[in-house]
Write an enzyme that holds these catalytic residues in place. Structure first.
Site, short mmCIF file in Angstrom:
data_model
loop_
_atom_site.label_atom_id
_atom_site.label_comp_id
_atom_site.label_asym_id
_atom_site.label_seq_id
_atom_site.Cartn_x
_atom_site.Cartn_y
_atom_site.Cartn_z
N ASP A 233 -4.70 0.08 -6.32
CA ASP A 233 -4.50 0.39 -4.90
C ASP A 233 -5.14 -0.66 -4.00
O ASP A 233 -5.88 -0.34 -3.07
CB ASP A 233 -5.06 1.79 -4.59
CG ASP A 233 -4.76 2.23 -3.16
OD1 ASP A 233 -3.87 1.63 -2.53
OD2 ASP A 233 -5.42 3.16 -2.67
N GLU B 106 -2.78 10.06 -0.78
CA GLU B 106 -4.03 9.29 -0.75
C GLU B 106 -4.46 9.00 0.68
O GLU B 106 -5.61 9.18 1.05
CB GLU B 106 -3.85 7.97 -1.51
CG GLU B 106 -5.16 7.22 -1.78
CD GLU B 106 -5.61 6.33 -0.64
OE1 GLU B 106 -6.80 5.98 -0.59
OE2 GLU B 106 -4.80 5.98 0.24
N ASP C 40 0.86 -1.20 0.00
CA ASP C 40 0.00 0.00 0.00
C ASP C 40 0.88 1.23 0.00
O ASP C 40 1.26 1.71 1.05
CB ASP C 40 -0.94 -0.04 1.21
CG ASP C 40 -1.99 1.05 1.15
OD1 ASP C 40 -2.14 1.68 0.09
OD2 ASP C 40 -2.65 1.29 2.18
ZN LIG Z 1 -3.66 2.65 -0.57
#
Ligand SMILES: [Zn+2]
Length: 455
Positions: free
Chosen positions: A342, A315, A281
């Site tokens: 993502d 993000e 991530d």
């Molecule tokens: Zn992410």
């Protein structure tokens, strides 16, 4: 050479599904499965930068890394778009049971949390089995530390997360009911003591109280103790905010050979949470999309349209979608379609396209091309295609989603275990193969997702 290209283009226009395109896409797919680029990009990002929360000094190094990496891979129009982003940062953190059974707890502050006083906050706890139990109580927790011990269910898609994550946003609701601090069982399907962070939500309509996530077994431990009688916990958080910090959306392009102003925008987010190295991530999303575009750039002729890879810069704590919308609003009508990777590095299993996409002659080969990868083309249009594309999606830009298997993702997500060790190279490359097939077919076509396809 130029003459030959024109002949090929005309031939493709006169045949609904250009056979050459499908053959090229199949070759790209097969090459992707053995291509080292995605792994190398991810290894480089996690090794040379590591954790990189937006607004931190590491995020600035990540920006420079992104610019250099895209240039080294042959992308052009490589640049960074800056936007202001106040940056929350973690200091020393600890939690412990002080009575009746003193012991340390595994804890991590939630993004945006205020600090505790230097000596911490010590209070009796109230353990609630479900987040809904907090909402059901009007003002009954004066002076207490609320502990929400709601488990998350494991699902292949993000349904389990979507259901559980509201508990991470509960600090304001606890504060409205008189609580002095908020502890939430990590939003995780794992069972290790590594706690999982993430943004909290702190509304203007409630006092701001410190909020942190407990390791999954630690939340259970507190529930067991509370079943025996009163429990006191001390929480210390030393978070702070860096004012006037900046974030950046970094991008580069593979310029189209026929219609360069028509752009397909893809990418992942470059920022990460701080306990791990941001491998799944979302270093993986950056690596997958960069590698897919790079593979296409290696063809003897670039596809007709431009492919742009964006490494969105904020993000996790929000901001990059709005910044990208603000900077590219005028360009929106020229953006053919957008997508973000993502959801980690595990295999993709379903592709969701804008409505009617499979009736486009140029995209008809998609199902057959993706089947050997174990990916079905869904008849559903995507509801959600990534937080960083939301802004332009709201402005009418079509989106797609390549859904990955999230069964394992939330064991690791936002924890210290988010490292390269969790990445399976074959599954990472399966994603690259899928992105390359889709990107190539769309980029080498004139498909307009904004018009209705023929029946
Ligand atoms: Zn992410």
């Amino acid at each position: 050479m130029r003459r030959l290209l024109i002949v090929v283009a005309v031939a493709c226009l006169s045949v609904p599904a250009c056979a050459g395109d499908a053959r090229t896409a199949a070759a790209l797919r097969d090459r992707a499965l053995g291509d080292p680029t995605a792994w190398n990009v991810l290894e480089s990002l996690t090794t040379e930068i590591g954790p990189r929360p937006a607004g931190s000094p590491a995020a600035q190094r990540a920006r420079d890394w992104g610019l250099a990496k895209l240039r080294a891979l042959g992308f052009i129009n490589v640049h960074a778009e800056a936007f202001p982003h106040p940056s929350w940062a973690r200091g020393d953190e600890s939690a412990e049971v002080t009575a009746p059974f003193p012991q340390k707890l595994s804890v991590i502050g939630l993004g945006g949390s205020v600090p505790t006083p230097p000596n911490g906050i010590e209070a009796n706890i109230v353990v609630l089995k479900k987040y809904a139990d907090l909402l059901a109580h009007p003002g009954a927790f004066k002076g207490k530390i609320i502990v929400v011990d709601q488990p998350m269910s494991r699902t292949k898609d993000i349904a389990g997360y979507a259901e559980a994550v509201v508990a991470r946003y509960g600090a304001s609701e606890a504060a409205k009911r008189g609580a002095v601090a908020y502890l939430v069982r990590s939003i995780s399907t794992g069972d290790t003591r590594e706690p999982h962070t993430g943004s909290g939500k702190f509304g203007a309509d409630a006092p701001r109280i410190p909020a942190a996530a407990l390791g999954v077994p630690d939340a259970d431990l507190l529930a067991h103790m509370a079943a025996r009688g009163p429990v006191r916990v001390r929480l210390k958080l030393a978070s702070f905010v860096r004012p006037n910090s900046m974030a950046w959306n970094v991008s580069g392009e593979i310029v189209g050979s026929a219609k360069p102003s028509e752009v397909i925008v893809i990418g992942g987010h470059l920022d990460s949470w701080d306990p791990g190295t941001g491998a799944i991530d979302d270093g993986a999303g950056v690596a997958i999309t960069t590698a897919a575009a790079h593979l296409i750039a290696g063809l003897p002729r670039h596809p007709r349209r431009t492919i742009r890879v964006v490494m969105w810069g904020s993000e996790e704590t929000g901001g990059s979608s709005d910044a990208y919308l603000a900077a590219h609003k005028n360009e929106a009508p020229k953006i053919v379609v957008m997508g973000e990777s993502d959801l980690g590095s595990d295999r993709a299993y379903a592709l969701e396209l804008p409505p009617g996409a499979l009736r486009r002659p140029a995209l008809r080969p998609l199902s057959k091309l993706l089947a050997p990868l174990g990916i079905a083309v869904s008849r559903q249009a995507p509801k959600e295609a990534g937080s960083d594309v939301e802004g332009l999606q709201g402005a009418g830009v079509p989106v797609f989603a390549l859904n990955q298997d999230a069964t394992r993702y939330f064991d690791i997500h936002h924890s210290a275990d988010d490292t390269l060790a969790e990445v399976d190279r074959a599954q990472l490359n399966q994603n690259v193969a899928a992105w390359a097939v889709l990107l190539y077919l769309v980029a080498d076509s004139d498909v307009n997702f904004r018009t209705k396809p023929a029946k």
